[in-house]
Design a protein around this motif. Structure first.
Motif, PDB file in Angstrom:
ATOM      1  N   ILE A  89       0.835  -0.723   0.028  1.00  0.00           N
ATOM      2  CA  ILE A  89       0.322   0.354   0.004  1.00  0.00           C
ATOM      3  C   ILE A  89       1.215   0.813   0.310  1.00  0.00           C
ATOM      4  N   ALA A  90       2.266   1.374   0.900  1.00  0.00           N
ATOM      5  CA  ALA A  90       2.855   1.963   0.713  1.00  0.00           C
ATOM      6  C   ALA A  90       3.075   2.906  -0.343  1.00  0.00           C
ATOM      7  N   ILE A  91       3.492   1.251  -1.305  1.00  0.00           N
ATOM      8  CA  ILE A  91       4.302   1.945  -3.094  1.00  0.00           C
ATOM      9  C   ILE A  91       3.341   2.170  -3.382  1.00  0.00           C
ATOM     10  N   VAL A  92       2.174   1.803  -3.436  1.00  0.00           N
ATOM     11  CA  VAL A  92       0.829   2.671  -4.501  1.00  0.00           C
ATOM     12  C   VAL A  92       0.702   3.831  -4.146  1.00  0.00           C
ATOM     13  N   VAL A  93       0.489   3.915  -2.383  1.00  0.00           N
ATOM     14  CA  VAL A  93       0.610   5.786  -2.366  1.00  0.00           C
ATOM     15  C   VAL A  93       1.879   6.319  -2.438  1.00  0.00           C
ATOM     16  N   HIS A  94       2.954   6.092  -2.925  1.00  0.00           N
ATOM     17  CA  HIS A  94       4.379   6.710  -3.213  1.00  0.00           C
ATOM     18  C   HIS A  94       4.328   6.982  -4.916  1.00  0.00           C
ATOM     19  N   GLU A  95       3.669   5.515  -5.433  1.00  0.00           N
ATOM     20  CA  GLU A  95       3.946   6.139  -6.877  1.00  0.00           C
ATOM     21  C   GLU A  95       2.343   6.894  -7.640  1.00  0.00           C
ATOM     22  N   SER A  96       1.500   6.542  -6.499  1.00  0.00           N
ATOM     23  CA  SER A  96       0.362   7.134  -6.965  1.00  0.00           C
ATOM     24  C   SER A  96      -0.022   9.031  -7.187  1.00  0.00           C
ATOM     25  N   SER A  97       0.709   9.278  -6.768  1.00  0.00           N
ATOM     26  CA  SER A  97       1.238  10.628  -6.009  1.00  0.00           C
ATOM     27  C   SER A  97       2.415  11.182  -7.208  1.00  0.00           C
ATOM     28  N   THR A  98       2.434  11.268  -7.891  1.00  0.00           N
ATOM     29  CA  THR A  98       4.110  11.599  -8.469  1.00  0.00           C
ATOM     30  C   THR A  98       3.287  12.563  -9.284  1.00  0.00           C
ATOM     31  N   PRO A  99       3.846  14.188  -8.963  1.00  0.00           N
ATOM     32  CA  PRO A  99       3.120  15.558  -8.869  1.00  0.00           C
ATOM     33  C   PRO A  99       2.735  15.890 -11.041  1.00  0.00           C
ATOM     34  N   PRO A 100       2.003  16.473 -10.727  1.00  0.00           N
ATOM     35  CA  PRO A 100       0.735  16.908 -10.035  1.00  0.00           C
ATOM     36  C   PRO A 100      -0.040  16.256  -9.846  1.00  0.00           C
ATOM     37  N   LYS A 101      -0.250  14.872  -9.447  1.00  0.00           N
ATOM     38  CA  LYS A 101      -1.019  14.094  -8.686  1.00  0.00           C
ATOM     39  C   LYS A 101      -0.905  14.852  -7.483  1.00  0.00           C
ATOM     40  N   LYS A 102      -2.039  14.180  -6.658  1.00  0.00           N
ATOM     41  CA  LYS A 102      -1.884  15.032  -4.626  1.00  0.00           C
ATOM     42  C   LYS A 102      -1.761  13.658  -4.508  1.00  0.00           C
ATOM     43  N   TRP A 103      -0.935  14.714  -3.122  1.00  0.00           N
ATOM     44  CA  TRP A 103      -0.136  13.681  -2.410  1.00  0.00           C
ATOM     45  C   TRP A 103      -1.531  12.613  -1.047  1.00  0.00           C
ATOM     46  N   ASP A 104      -1.338  11.485  -1.213  1.00  0.00           N
ATOM     47  CA  ASP A 104      -2.244  10.899   0.179  1.00  0.00           C
ATOM     48  C   ASP A 104      -1.874  10.652   1.787  1.00  0.00           C
ATOM     49  N   SER A 105      -2.155  11.809   1.987  1.00  0.00           N
ATOM     50  CA  SER A 105      -0.681  12.119   3.426  1.00  0.00           C
ATOM     51  C   SER A 105      -1.853  11.718   4.027  1.00  0.00           C
ATOM     52  N   ALA A 106      -3.043  11.644   4.144  1.00  0.00           N
ATOM     53  CA  ALA A 106      -4.132  10.567   4.972  1.00  0.00           C
ATOM     54  C   ALA A 106      -3.924   8.771   5.716  1.00  0.00           C
ATOM     55  N   CYS A 107      -4.052   8.544   4.066  1.00  0.00           N
ATOM     56  CA  CYS A 107      -3.219   7.186   3.794  1.00  0.00           C
ATOM     57  C   CYS A 107      -1.836   6.605   4.212  1.00  0.00           C
ATOM     58  N   ALA A 108      -0.902   7.760   3.872  1.00  0.00           N
ATOM     59  CA  ALA A 108       0.821   7.668   4.265  1.00  0.00           C
ATOM     60  C   ALA A 108       0.907   7.660   5.956  1.00  0.00           C
ATOM     61  N   GLU A 109       0.042   8.642   6.976  1.00  0.00           N
ATOM     62  CA  GLU A 109      -0.238   8.690   8.156  1.00  0.00           C
ATOM     63  C   GLU A 109      -0.548   7.243   8.854  1.00  0.00           C
ATOM     64  N   LYS A 110      -1.726   6.550   7.987  1.00  0.00           N
ATOM     65  CA  LYS A 110      -2.384   5.535   8.520  1.00  0.00           C
ATOM     66  C   LYS A 110      -1.471   4.333   8.354  1.00  0.00           C
ATOM     67  N   VAL A 111      -0.964   4.430   7.435  1.00  0.00           N
ATOM     68  CA  VAL A 111      -0.060   2.969   6.952  1.00  0.00           C
ATOM     69  C   VAL A 111       1.165   3.835   7.903  1.00  0.00           C
ATOM     70  N   THR A 112       1.870   4.812   8.597  1.00  0.00           N
ATOM     71  CA  THR A 112       2.558   4.989   9.338  1.00  0.00           C
ATOM     72  C   THR A 112       1.923   4.204  10.484  1.00  0.00           C
ATOM     73  N   GLY A 113       1.732   4.865  11.283  1.00  0.00           N
ATOM     74  CA  GLY A 113       0.632   4.404  12.034  1.00  0.00           C
ATOM     75  C   GLY A 113       0.809   3.103  12.715  1.00  0.00           C
ATOM     76  N   ILE A 114       0.249   2.583  11.745  1.00  0.00           N
ATOM     77  CA  ILE A 114       0.127   0.412  11.565  1.00  0.00           C
ATOM     78  C   ILE A 114       1.012   0.418  12.182  1.00  0.00           C
ATOM     79  N   ALA A 115       2.457   0.658  11.349  1.00  0.00           N
ATOM     80  CA  ALA A 115       4.016   0.111  11.136  1.00  0.00           C
ATOM     81  C   ALA A 115       4.022   0.903  12.650  1.00  0.00           C
ATOM     82  N   LEU A 116       4.490   1.521  12.836  1.00  0.00           N
ATOM     83  CA  LEU A 116       4.810   2.145  13.902  1.00  0.00           C
ATOM     84  C   LEU A 116       4.036   1.391  15.478  1.00  0.00           C
ATOM     85  N   ALA A 117       2.615   0.924  15.436  1.00  0.00           N
ATOM     86  CA  ALA A 117       2.257   0.311  16.009  1.00  0.00           C
ATOM     87  C   ALA A 117       2.835  -1.654  16.738  1.00  0.00           C
TER      88      ALA A 117
END
Length: 667
Positions: free
Chosen positions: A572-600
């Protein structure tokens, strides 16, 4: 469109060959068979009449070009620079590093093999892969190569705007200048040569005076070609400024490196281009060079790169079916960011990013330097980066998904399915015909991705068995997981449903039994959703549901389930990265959710969870480059949780290089 076609002499289609996942760039006939090479890294052998595939071979990396030897063996060149010879489905000869870059074309005679490459060379080989000699003289990519009709010469087509004719002693017989890139050349039965040029003109060249065009037309063609060379020198990034050009007085003592080499000399207040004539050992004047390197290049703009003036507008070879892609670049821009944007625009795999980044640096005199002066306030070129420069990383972001392609025990799987079927209630039990369809489908999966499945086989696997009781579903889900490795699986993730029925069913089963074999099969199925693009983005559309499934998997007591859950998180993190190449919008909400799950997960992970922990770390690392440009909330969460301290526990498994790349994002 990933297909190959066979046509009759009148141009009517007689057979279509379906199965490749990407562009088909090479094709040849072998008796009653057709052989194709594709950008999906495979070569395939087909029945020429029915169009059905006989078998597929993984023949290298990305683009594959093929030819048929007199023995019937297949010779294949790859983007990984290797040359392979296949007898049946077995590789009998392999030459790694056959060229310094992608092999673009292969020609075969009764005596040898010749190959053309983006390393600017043509090479000759024996049928068993032994090197016989190099043809050196092109100054840019070589796209095509053929033997002459009498096999006494080699002809090559190049991005340096020439068709070259070579002797078998590796010397240049003739260099024929064209008005633009020469994409391909072919020899006609009468000995004439056909060239296909980027100026949209196909030309026939002949040694027979009776077939030659009138002299005036030939002179006009020569003049057009020479003027085009001058225009390229005046407008392209290879233009030579006056102060860096050798004086005309140095010409007598300057020896060309190869026949056809073009070099500039200044005479008075002008710069002139000359071509080295190796036969006469002299410089032949082509004409005056106009323009200068400091001139901006106008780019018309596209959805990714704005219209405006740029320091460089590079031509990037996108393969025979797509031609040349325009890559605009300004000095001072981040070459990595520009390369990412280019890959996103062209919809090519992210594994090409680093190669394009290096290309930009090499051809712009060094990337990331100071911005050039001038250009005017009215320039529409992209803004120069502000703030700290994004760290350059060799290992981040991760671009290849973590999947489960191997390890399927098909015999054991079939045995378990038939055992469960025997004990099934009549409403769900497979009848003998359906059992036959099931075993046929499993047999085809064992063969690999070349298999074609009948409707009855897919009906049994994906519809009849879908309704089996939950306690009997784990071998069914494992069979579905194996199907996700096959391109046919994409059929179930198209249309309005886009696989929702299957994904939600698997997530429900995972939730019901996260600690057993069913949970493991379900989590690995979810990871395999990311193999093919159609499936990947259908799954990503349901990322909130998938992330809940990941949390369930990571809380499992079974380490294999946790590893598969962390694989989904990384994917999912890979797709968040590859689907947000400028000028596409960065999915900050999903990125933070992935990070939260990984950190936990990392906070409570045990040494036995090493594989899952590594994937969780890589998921965070994959998000950091985009996060760096968007306020760095992911990095801040990592700091707040003590992630960097915890990283030390897993560094030897993650890899020192990757760990070092991660730390670059934390000042």
């Amino acid at each position: 469109d990933s297909t190959a076609m066979r046509w009759d002499e009148e141009g009517n289609p007689v057979a279509q060959f379906l199965g490749h996942e990407k562009t088909v760039g090479s094709i040849a006939e072998r008796g009653s068979e057709v052989v194709t090479g594709s950008w999906d890294a495979t070569l395939r052998v087909w029945d020429a009449v029915s169009g059905s595939v006989k078998f597929s071979i993984e023949a290298g990396v990305h683009a594959i070009t093929i030819a048929i030897l007199p023995t019937g063996d297949i010779v294949a060149g790859s983007q990984d620079r290797s040359l392979r010879v296949f007898r049946g489905q077995q590789c009998v000869h392999r030459v790694d590093g056959a060229h310094g870059d992608i092999i673009k074309a292969i020609s075969v005679s009764s005596a040898n093999i010749v190959t053309a490459s983006n390393d600017n060379t043509v090479k000759m080989w024996s049928f068993d892969g032994a090197p016989m000699g190099d043809f050196q003289g092109h100054s840019s990519f070589v796209f095509g190569v053929v033997h002459s009709v009498d096999n006494q010469s080699i002809l090559s087509a190049s991005d340096d705007c020439t068709l070259k004719v070579w002797s078998l002693d590796y010397s240049i017989k003739q260099s024929v200048l064209h008005a633009a890139t020469v994409w391909q050349c072919a020899c006609l039965a009468n000995g004439d040569v056909l060239t296909a040029c980027a100026d949209n003109v196909a030309r026939i060249w002949s040694r027979d005076p009776e077939r030659m065009a009138p002299e005036a037309e030939r002179l006009a063609q020569k003049d057009i070609a020479e003027q085009s060379v001058m225009a390229a020198y005046g407008k392209g990034s290879s233009s030579v400024p006056m102060e860096g050009t050798a004086d005309i007085s140095e010409m007598p003592s300057t020896i060309g490196k190869k026949n056809g080499e073009i070099k500039c000399f200044k005479e008075g207040g002008s710069v002139f281009a000359y071509s080295w004539n190796a036969g006469a050992r002299q410089w032949d004047k082509i004409g005056e060079v106009v323009g200068s390197q400091s001139e901006k290049k106008m780019y018309e703009g596209d959805p990714v790169f704005p219209k405006g003036e740029y320091d460089f507008v590079f031509d990037v070879d996108m393969g025979p079916s797509r031609g040349i892609g325009k890559l605009p670049y300004n000095k001072g821009q981040n070459p990595m960011a520009v390369a990412e944007s280019f890959c996103a625009r062209e919809q090519i795999h992210k594994s090409n990013i680093d190669e394009i980044r290096k290309f930009i640096i090499e051809n712009s005199g060094g990337g990331g330097g100071a911005a050039p002066q001038g250009g005017g306030s009215g320039s529409a070129a992209p803004p120069k980066p502000s703030g700290p420069a994004e760290p350059e990383c060799a290992n981040l972001p991760v671009m290849s998904p973590a999947v489960y392609k191997d390890g399927v025990n098909f015999d054991g799987l079939q045995k378990k399915l038939l055992e469960f079927n025997d004990s099934m209630e009549e409403a769900h039990k497979l009848n003998p015909v359906e059992v036959s369809s099931l075993t046929d489908a499993i047999a085809k999966l064992k063969i690999g991705v070349t298999s074609e499945f009948k409707g009855a086989e897919k009906e049994v696997v994906f519809h009849k068995m879908k309704d089996w009781p939950a306690e009997k579903m784990f071998p069914v889900i494992d069979l579905w997981r194996a199907f996700l490795v096959h391109p046919v699986s994409s059929d179930f993730f198209k249309g309005s449903d886009r696989g929702t029925t299957y994904i939600t069913q698997v997530l429900g089963l995972l939730s019901s039994e996260p600690n057993g074999a069913l949970g493991q099969c379900c989590a690995q199925y979810l990871a395999n959703l990311f193999i093919f693009q159609t499936n990947r983005y259908a799954a990503f559309d349901k990322r909130d549901l998938l992330l809940k499934g990941v949390e369930t998997a990571l809380s499992s007591t079974r380490k294999q389930v946790k590893t598969a859950g962390a694989s989904v998180l990384l994917n999912i993190a890979i797709v968040v990265h590859e689907s947000s190449t400028p000028p596409k919008k960065w999915d900050s909400a999903c990125a933070e959710k992935v990070t939260g799950i990984a950190l936990a997960f990392l906070e409570q992970a045990q040494p036995v969870d090493v594989d899952a922990a590594v994937r969780a770390v890589l998921a965070i690392g994959t998000l950091l480059p985009r996060d760096f440009k968007h306020g760095r909330p992911v990095a801040q969460r990592c700091v707040d949780s003590g992630f960097l301290e915890r990283l030390r526990s897993w560094e030897d498994k993650v890899g020192a290089g990757t760990a070092a790349d991660i730390r670059k994002f934390f000042p």
